[in-house]
Design an enzyme around this catalytic site. Structure first.
Site, PDB file in Angstrom:
ATOM      1  N   ARG A   1       0.829  -1.201   0.000  1.00 49.01           N
ATOM      2  CA  ARG A   1       0.000   0.000   0.000  1.00 49.01           C
ATOM      3  C   ARG A   1       0.869   1.259   0.000  1.00 49.01           C
ATOM      4  O   ARG A   1       1.896   1.318   0.689  1.00 49.01           O
ATOM      5  CB  ARG A   1      -0.938  -0.001   1.213  1.00 49.01           C
ATOM      6  CG  ARG A   1      -1.928  -1.137   1.122  1.00 49.01           C
ATOM      7  CD  ARG A   1      -3.160  -0.963   1.971  1.00 49.01           C
ATOM      8  NE  ARG A   1      -4.081  -2.056   1.674  1.00 49.01           N
ATOM      9  CZ  ARG A   1      -4.954  -2.062   0.674  1.00 49.01           C
ATOM     10  NH1 ARG A   1      -5.044  -1.006  -0.128  1.00 49.01           N
ATOM     11  NH2 ARG A   1      -5.723  -3.099   0.451  1.00 49.01           N
ATOM     12  N   ASP A   2       0.424   2.253  -0.779  1.00 48.63           N
ATOM     13  CA  ASP A   2       1.114   3.543  -0.822  1.00 48.63           C
ATOM     14  C   ASP A   2       1.003   4.215   0.541  1.00 48.63           C
ATOM     15  O   ASP A   2      -0.052   4.195   1.171  1.00 48.63           O
ATOM     16  CB  ASP A   2       0.506   4.428  -1.913  1.00 48.63           C
ATOM     17  CG  ASP A   2       1.407   5.598  -2.265  1.00 48.63           C
ATOM     18  OD1 ASP A   2       1.943   5.607  -3.392  1.00 48.63           O
ATOM     19  OD2 ASP A   2       1.573   6.507  -1.420  1.00 48.63           O
TER      20      ASP A   2
ATOM     21  N   ASN B   1       4.873   6.360 -13.585  1.00 51.16           N
ATOM     22  CA  ASN B   1       5.590   7.597 -13.887  1.00 51.16           C
ATOM     23  C   ASN B   1       7.053   7.294 -14.184  1.00 51.16           C
ATOM     24  O   ASN B   1       7.635   6.399 -13.572  1.00 51.16           O
ATOM     25  CB  ASN B   1       5.490   8.554 -12.691  1.00 51.16           C
ATOM     26  CG  ASN B   1       4.064   8.989 -12.416  1.00 51.16           C
ATOM     27  OD1 ASN B   1       3.324   9.299 -13.341  1.00 51.16           O
ATOM     28  ND2 ASN B   1       3.668   8.988 -11.152  1.00 51.16           N
TER      29      ASN B   1
ATOM     30  N   GLU C   1       8.993  10.209  -8.491  1.00 50.40           N
ATOM     31  CA  GLU C   1       9.671  10.570  -7.241  1.00 50.40           C
ATOM     32  C   GLU C   1      10.634   9.483  -6.783  1.00 50.40           C
ATOM     33  O   GLU C   1      11.712   9.778  -6.276  1.00 50.40           O
ATOM     34  CB  GLU C   1       8.641  10.827  -6.135  1.00 50.40           C
ATOM     35  CG  GLU C   1       7.811  12.070  -6.378  1.00 50.40           C
ATOM     36  CD  GLU C   1       6.685  12.215  -5.364  1.00 50.40           C
ATOM     37  OE1 GLU C   1       6.745  11.558  -4.301  1.00 50.40           O
ATOM     38  OE2 GLU C   1       5.745  12.973  -5.654  1.00 50.40           O
TER      39      GLU C   1
ATOM     40  N   HIS D   1       7.596   1.376 -10.475  1.00 50.62           N
ATOM     41  CA  HIS D   1       6.396   1.020  -9.713  1.00 50.62           C
ATOM     42  C   HIS D   1       5.177   1.385 -10.538  1.00 50.62           C
ATOM     43  O   HIS D   1       5.137   2.419 -11.189  1.00 50.62           O
ATOM     44  CB  HIS D   1       6.345   1.719  -8.354  1.00 50.62           C
ATOM     45  CG  HIS D   1       6.600   3.191  -8.396  1.00 50.62           C
ATOM     46  ND1 HIS D   1       7.859   3.707  -8.576  1.00 50.62           N
ATOM     47  CD2 HIS D   1       5.773   4.255  -8.282  1.00 50.62           C
ATOM     48  CE1 HIS D   1       7.793   5.029  -8.572  1.00 50.62           C
ATOM     49  NE2 HIS D   1       6.533   5.390  -8.399  1.00 50.62           N
TER      50      HIS D   1
END
Ligand code: 5GP
Length: 127
Positions: free
Chosen positions: A34-35, A97, A105, A110
């Protein structure tokens, strides 16, 4: 050009169990957790355990079993969270991303799985 990978990035530390994570699914090649700052009721990150900086690195250099497993885990999680549209779910979004324009980031590949609420349009229109 060879890919440069920073082995001290936060997800490499998670893979090495140097920092904790809230694991959703784990296989030989893939980890999903989980983020830490969820942007939807369901916000899960799926990462390969191999050290790949982004999706194009993974696509170029990962083995077939790594790629197959990564893809299967993403699909399994969309089912596990009840989000698959063909099976009564309300849908989800995958985001990967990369680099500066992608505003990445953490420099370890991911895929974000987001669901559990309407997610709006994919992108804001550029001004
Ligand atoms: P990016 O912008 O690189 O696509 O997304 C990085 C994601 O990693 C962000 O959604 C952020 O909340 C998440 N994140 C950053 N540090 C940690 C951490 O230590 N643990 C977890 N579980 N997620 C993290």
């Amino acid at each position: 050009m060879p890919y440069e990978y920073d082995e001290e990035n936060i997800f490499a530390k998670i893979i090495r169990h140097e920092i904790p994570n809230d694991t959703v699914m784990e296989t030989e090649y893939t980890l999903a957790f989980r983020d830490i700052t969820p942007q939807a009721p369901e916000h899960i990150l799926v990462i390969p355990k191999g050290y790949y900086v982004n999706y194009d690195h993974f696509a170029q250099e990962a083995t077939d079993p790594e790629i197959l497993d990564f893809t299967r885990v993403i699909g399994a999680i969309t089912h596990a969270i009840g989000a698959t549209p063909g099976n009564g779910g309300e849908g989800y979004r995958l985001i990967a991303n990369a680099g500066r324009n992608g505003v990445q980031e953490v420099p370890h590949l991911h895929v974000h799985i987001l669901g559990g609420r309407p997610l709006g349009r994919m992108l804001q229109r550029a001004e």
